[in-house]
Design a protein around this motif. Structure first.
Motif, mmCIF file in Angstrom:
data_model
loop_
_atom_site.group_PDB
_atom_site.id
_atom_site.type_symbol
_atom_site.label_atom_id
_atom_site.label_comp_id
_atom_site.label_asym_id
_atom_site.label_seq_id
_atom_site.Cartn_x
_atom_site.Cartn_y
_atom_site.Cartn_z
ATOM 1 N N ILE A 144 7.021 -0.216 4.007
ATOM 2 C CA ILE A 144 7.438 -0.839 2.755
ATOM 3 C C ILE A 144 7.573 0.239 1.685
ATOM 4 O O ILE A 144 6.700 1.096 1.529
ATOM 5 N N ALA A 145 8.697 0.188 0.962
ATOM 6 C CA ALA A 145 8.913 1.064 -0.195
ATOM 7 C C ALA A 145 8.922 0.178 -1.437
ATOM 8 O O ALA A 145 9.749 -0.726 -1.552
ATOM 9 N N LEU A 146 7.993 0.412 -2.347
ATOM 10 C CA LEU A 146 7.901 -0.364 -3.586
ATOM 11 C C LEU A 146 8.659 0.364 -4.690
ATOM 12 O O LEU A 146 8.405 1.546 -4.952
ATOM 13 N N VAL A 147 9.586 -0.359 -5.320
ATOM 14 C CA VAL A 147 10.460 0.238 -6.329
ATOM 15 C C VAL A 147 10.372 -0.577 -7.615
ATOM 16 O O VAL A 147 10.372 -1.811 -7.585
ATOM 17 N N LEU A 159 10.391 5.128 -7.162
ATOM 18 C CA LEU A 159 9.593 4.798 -5.993
ATOM 19 C C LEU A 159 8.116 4.876 -6.365
ATOM 20 O O LEU A 159 7.605 5.934 -6.728
ATOM 21 N N LEU A 160 7.422 3.715 -6.299
ATOM 22 C CA LEU A 160 6.007 3.672 -6.640
ATOM 23 C C LEU A 160 5.113 3.967 -5.448
ATOM 24 O O LEU A 160 4.012 4.515 -5.592
ATOM 25 N N ARG A 203 -3.333 -2.679 1.443
ATOM 26 C CA ARG A 203 -4.739 -2.317 1.258
ATOM 27 C C ARG A 203 -4.975 -0.896 0.765
ATOM 28 O O ARG A 203 -6.085 -0.585 0.359
ATOM 29 N N ARG A 204 -3.960 -0.050 0.765
ATOM 30 C CA ARG A 204 -4.111 1.302 0.224
ATOM 31 C C ARG A 204 -2.904 1.653 -0.642
ATOM 32 O O ARG A 204 -2.186 2.631 -0.387
ATOM 33 N N PRO A 205 -2.642 0.836 -1.664
ATOM 34 C CA PRO A 205 -1.468 1.087 -2.525
ATOM 35 C C PRO A 205 -1.617 2.394 -3.290
ATOM 36 O O PRO A 205 -2.723 2.879 -3.528
ATOM 37 N N ALA A 235 1.473 -0.780 -7.948
ATOM 38 C CA ALA A 235 1.842 -1.071 -6.560
ATOM 39 C C ALA A 235 0.957 -2.173 -5.995
ATOM 40 O O ALA A 235 1.441 -3.069 -5.292
ATOM 41 N N ALA A 236 -0.324 -2.145 -6.311
ATOM 42 C CA ALA A 236 -1.236 -3.204 -5.858
ATOM 43 C C ALA A 236 -0.807 -4.549 -6.422
ATOM 44 O O ALA A 236 -0.831 -5.574 -5.722
#
Length: 346
Positions: free
Chosen positions: A207-210, A215-216, A226-228, A233-234
């Motif tokens: 997963i790529a959080l944007v 890019l976060l 569980r490890r953002p 991001a969490a």
């Protein structure tokens, strides 16, 4: 068929907006894997796909497919297939000829193109539908045809721009199963844009959080939950518990006590943990953080319930079974395994 996709320093600004749609975004997707790009509306997800596909030109940065910089390569020659939220099928063509379209444009004889189209219709579980008209299909069937059409072009990279968001939950689940079958059969490299974290977790390897074009976080599905990489991001992954504190010498200290914070620099930091990982009214071991408090509220979350607990100056969220007897005003003991708590900067 699949190939590595490497994005480096992508920046894109539109004249109508004062902020960048993409802001120095770097991301790598290994051949044959699926990465889900997850973020709120307006975060730059669709712009990212359009830049990769060659439908938009970045201000800066590079797009490489199989080690080749495709900046100067026209969209139709990049080896990229794209499926949108709407199927965009040709209504005047049969299902079979929709799928055969790219081969026909490339000059392949009609009989051969239709034969290949049948193979891809079988891949998306629509064998026997080739002679139907587009208007005779359901929404889910249309999207299956759109995926088959994209696959028939044998793209090195398959881009999916929220292709299942307009479908009802049952059809979306079917489409997730379909995507899994396509991956097992053809192993394409896939970049999927979605705003649904459950969908991302269901279909993707990573997963790529944007957000705001940046890019976060990028990592495995388990790490995203569980490890953002940051407090934001969490939050984007639906995390509800954040306990402020400070890291000194590799130890995070907060109202919940001391927790190891490996690799986190000294200074303000936040302890995050998932509401699903909070144990309610169970025995604890030496490796758990212990919390006592009073249930303030309870609400349904799907088949389970979420309780909010006042624990001194802290507010803690936990999930319980729908049959749990806990109600607002009840005293409750909570615990969180330290291995499931994670420290982020901020």
């Amino acid at each position: 068929m699949s190939a590595d996709l490497v994005l480096s320093g992508l920046t894109k600004t539109f004249s109508a907006s004062p902020t960048a749609a993409l802001d120095d975004l770097t991301l790598a997707v290994a051949a044959g894997t699926c990465t889900a790009v997850l973020g709120p509306s307006g975060s730059g997800k669709s712009t990212l796909l359009r830049v990769i596909a060659g439908l938009e030109t970045p201000d800066r940065g590079t797009v490489s497919i199989a080690g080749r910089d495709v900046a100067s390569v026209p969209a139709e020659r990049r080896g990229v297939g794209m499926v949108f939220q709407r199927s965009l099928l040709f209504p005047h063509l049969s299902v079979r000829d929709n799928v055969a379209f790219s081969d026909r444009v490339a000059g392949m004889p009609r009989a051969r193109a239709r034969e290949r189209a049948e193979r891809y219709l079988d891949t998306v579980r629509l064998s026997g539908y080739g002679s139907r008209r587009v208007g005779e299909l359901s929404g889910g069937q249309e999207q299956r045809v759109a995926i088959a059409r994209a696959l028939a072009a044998e793209p090195a990279v398959l881009l999916l721009d929220e292709p299942f968001s307009a479908l009802d939950p049952a059809l979306r689940a079917d489409m997730h199963d379909l995507l899994e079958a396509v991956r097992a059969d053809l192993a394409p490299t896939i970049l999927l844009v979605t705003h649904d974290r459950d969908e991302a977790a269901r279909v993707a390897d990573r997963i790529a959080l944007v957000e705001h074009g940046r890019l976060l976080h990028e990592g495995t599905v388990a790490d995203a939950y569980r490890r953002p990489g940051s407090l934001r991001a969490a939050e984007l992954m639906g995390g509800r518990n954040a306990v402020p504190g400070e890291v000194v010498g590799g130890i995070h200290r907060s109202a919940l006590g001391a927790v190891a914070a490996t690799g986190v620099a000294d200074g303000p930091a936040t302890l995050v943990f998932r509401q699903e990982d909070v144990r309610v009214g169970e025995g604890t071991d030496a490796g758990s953080l212990r919390i006592a408090g009073t249930v303030r509220s309870r609400r349904l979350v799907g088949a389970r319930s979420e309780i909010t607990v006042d624990a001194g100056a802290l507010e803690v969220h936990a999930e319980v079974a729908s049959v749990s007897a806990l109600r607002p005003g009840d005293e409750v003991a909570l615990s969180v395994p330290e291995a499931l708590a994670h420290v982020v900067v901020g």
